[in-house]
Motif scaffolding. Sequence first.
Motif, PDB file in Angstrom:
ATOM      1  N   LYS A  43       0.839  -1.187   0.000  1.00  0.00           N
ATOM      2  CA  LYS A  43       0.000   0.000   0.000  1.00  0.00           C
ATOM      3  C   LYS A  43       0.881   1.247   0.000  1.00  0.00           C
ATOM      4  CE  LYS A  43      -4.014  -2.049   0.297  1.00  0.00           C
ATOM      5  NZ  LYS A  43      -5.049  -1.919  -0.732  1.00  0.00           N
ATOM      6  N   GLU A  46      -2.454   6.467  -2.533  1.00  0.00           N
ATOM      7  CA  GLU A  46      -3.356   6.492  -3.672  1.00  0.00           C
ATOM      8  C   GLU A  46      -3.032   5.445  -4.729  1.00  0.00           C
ATOM      9  OE1 GLU A  46      -3.968  10.305  -5.355  1.00  0.00           O
ATOM     10  OE2 GLU A  46      -4.486  11.241  -3.479  1.00  0.00           O
ATOM     11  N   ALA A  47      -2.185   4.470  -4.430  1.00  0.00           N
ATOM     12  CA  ALA A  47      -1.877   3.457  -5.436  1.00  0.00           C
ATOM     13  C   ALA A  47      -1.598   2.136  -4.758  1.00  0.00           C
ATOM     14  CB  ALA A  47      -0.661   3.885  -6.268  1.00  0.00           C
ATOM     15  N   THR A 210      -6.942   6.715 -14.328  1.00  0.00           N
ATOM     16  CA  THR A 210      -7.743   6.483 -13.126  1.00  0.00           C
ATOM     17  C   THR A 210      -9.196   6.912 -13.296  1.00  0.00           C
ATOM     18  OG1 THR A 210      -7.078   8.631 -12.244  1.00  0.00           O
ATOM     19  CG2 THR A 210      -5.734   6.730 -11.628  1.00  0.00           C
ATOM     20  N   GLY A 233      -4.063   2.683  -9.194  1.00  0.00           N
ATOM     21  CA  GLY A 233      -4.626   3.485  -8.130  1.00  0.00           C
ATOM     22  C   GLY A 233      -6.126   3.320  -8.040  1.00  0.00           C
ATOM     23  N   ALA A 234      -6.702   3.853  -6.994  1.00  0.00           N
ATOM     24  CA  ALA A 234      -8.149   3.810  -6.842  1.00  0.00           C
ATOM     25  C   ALA A 234      -8.801   4.655  -7.926  1.00  0.00           C
ATOM     26  CB  ALA A 234      -8.537   4.332  -5.460  1.00  0.00           C
ATOM     27  N   GLU A 235     -10.016   4.271  -8.326  1.00  0.00           N
ATOM     28  CA  GLU A 235     -10.720   5.018  -9.357  1.00  0.00           C
ATOM     29  C   GLU A 235     -10.911   6.465  -8.900  1.00  0.00           C
ATOM     30  OE1 GLU A 235     -14.875   4.802 -11.974  1.00  0.00           O
ATOM     31  OE2 GLU A 235     -14.442   3.318 -10.417  1.00  0.00           O
ATOM     32  N   SER A 237      -8.478   8.605  -8.422  1.00  0.00           N
ATOM     33  CA  SER A 237      -7.295   9.149  -7.755  1.00  0.00           C
ATOM     34  C   SER A 237      -6.450   9.952  -8.735  1.00  0.00           C
ATOM     35  CB  SER A 237      -6.467   8.014  -7.134  1.00  0.00           C
ATOM     36  OG  SER A 237      -6.048   7.103  -8.130  1.00  0.00           O
ATOM     37  N   ASP A 238      -5.501  10.669  -8.198  1.00  0.00           N
ATOM     38  CA  ASP A 238      -4.661  11.543  -9.013  1.00  0.00           C
ATOM     39  C   ASP A 238      -3.791  10.717  -9.954  1.00  0.00           C
ATOM     40  OD1 ASP A 238      -3.142  13.542 -10.064  1.00  0.00           O
ATOM     41  OD2 ASP A 238      -2.009  13.958  -8.243  1.00  0.00           O
ATOM     42  N   SER A 241      -0.044  11.015  -9.450  1.00  0.00           N
ATOM     43  CA  SER A 241       0.463  10.283  -8.291  1.00  0.00           C
ATOM     44  C   SER A 241       0.745   8.830  -8.654  1.00  0.00           C
ATOM     45  CB  SER A 241      -0.539  10.354  -7.136  1.00  0.00           C
ATOM     46  OG  SER A 241      -0.142   9.533  -6.066  1.00  0.00           O
ATOM     47  N   VAL A 242      -0.154   8.226  -9.414  1.00  0.00           N
ATOM     48  CA  VAL A 242       0.033   6.833  -9.826  1.00  0.00           C
ATOM     49  C   VAL A 242       1.267   6.712 -10.722  1.00  0.00           C
ATOM     50  CG1 VAL A 242      -0.978   4.867 -11.041  1.00  0.00           C
ATOM     51  CG2 VAL A 242      -2.420   6.331  -9.623  1.00  0.00           C
TER      52      VAL A 242
END
Length: 371
Positions: A43, A46-47, A210, A233-235, A237-238, A241-242
């Motif tokens: 973890k 955000e990814a 994302t 990353g989560a749907e 998310s930036d 960042s990913v």
Amino acid sequence: MLLAVSRFNPTSIATVLFATVVVLGLLFWGFHKSKKSSLQTLKVPEATISVVEKPAEVILTFEKPESSIDRSSRLASRFRFSQSVLGKSFNQLFTSGTISDDAWQDLEDSLITSDLGVESSTLIIRNLKEAIRKAGAADSAGLKQLARQELISLVDGGFDRSLKVSRIDNQPAVVLTVGVNGTGKTTTTGKLARLLTAQDKDVLLGAADTFRAAAAEQLQTWGERVGVPVVRGAEGSDPASVAFEAVNAGLENEVDVVLIDTAGRLHTKQGLMDELGKVYRVASKSVPVSEVLLVIDATTGQNGLIQAKVFAEVVPVTGVVLTKLDGTAKGGIIVAVQNELGVPVKLVGLGEGPDDLAPFDPSAFVDGLFN
């Protein structure tokens, strides 16, 4: 405890101690190797990094990608299917030793309608006429050979079509795929991963699209098929960042190439294009981006040129991937895009199969016009 140990003879004690040292050593070695080869989910902000395990007992379950040589040879034969209009025009032009003005005009019209554009079409006709005049060729075979040489020179353009996908200074190569919605970026990224693994490259995928949950799932499936890790990353998310986490994961896992799939952009939406620029800048913070591949649907014709120019203003495009060059697409778009952007077409997609992506070969492409 001391009483229990005292019942063993010295040889037994030495044996137990030796075995303990060996077991501890193996456990330490296994923990160290797990950084690159074991199944893990780490973890991070955000990814999520999912590293695909490749144990010996199941390695045969992964699909074996077709080699670069095999796919290039196979796909070369397909160029002729996407060049039917141009091919007929050239073959009709050179059926006799003399060429009428009407025949030249018909060829120029065919070139223009095949998405070469007026400027490139005029240049081809002028060069062909001059080459034929100087050579004095009068037979059909001689005319075709001159035309072939001129076209290869034009399509090749002197570009370096090699992909920058090798580690430099102990850092992975970083490749971004960009383009508008529906061009096939995610599929192209997955196919490129297959192509590179066939070259024994250690690849990591970054799902920076994302906005579409299906895009991340699709890329995850590609990763599982060829056994490469995926950073997703989560749907919502930036995406920058990913991309950043993908590059750092590539550094940590010492991979050869990090392939980052970006979200489809409407080239008319400035906000989305600005966000793409951010993805590029953030991805470049740890490792310079080696390639920015612009994916263009070859069937879009001149509209693809408009897209290309806008994207080139936002990110430094280093190469073009032309997809769907297998049916109604007009091959002249290759020359037009190269002339417009000043960058080469590096890869072409000629089908729906997982290995239907190959490095672009100007000679094979031109040969498809005459066969």
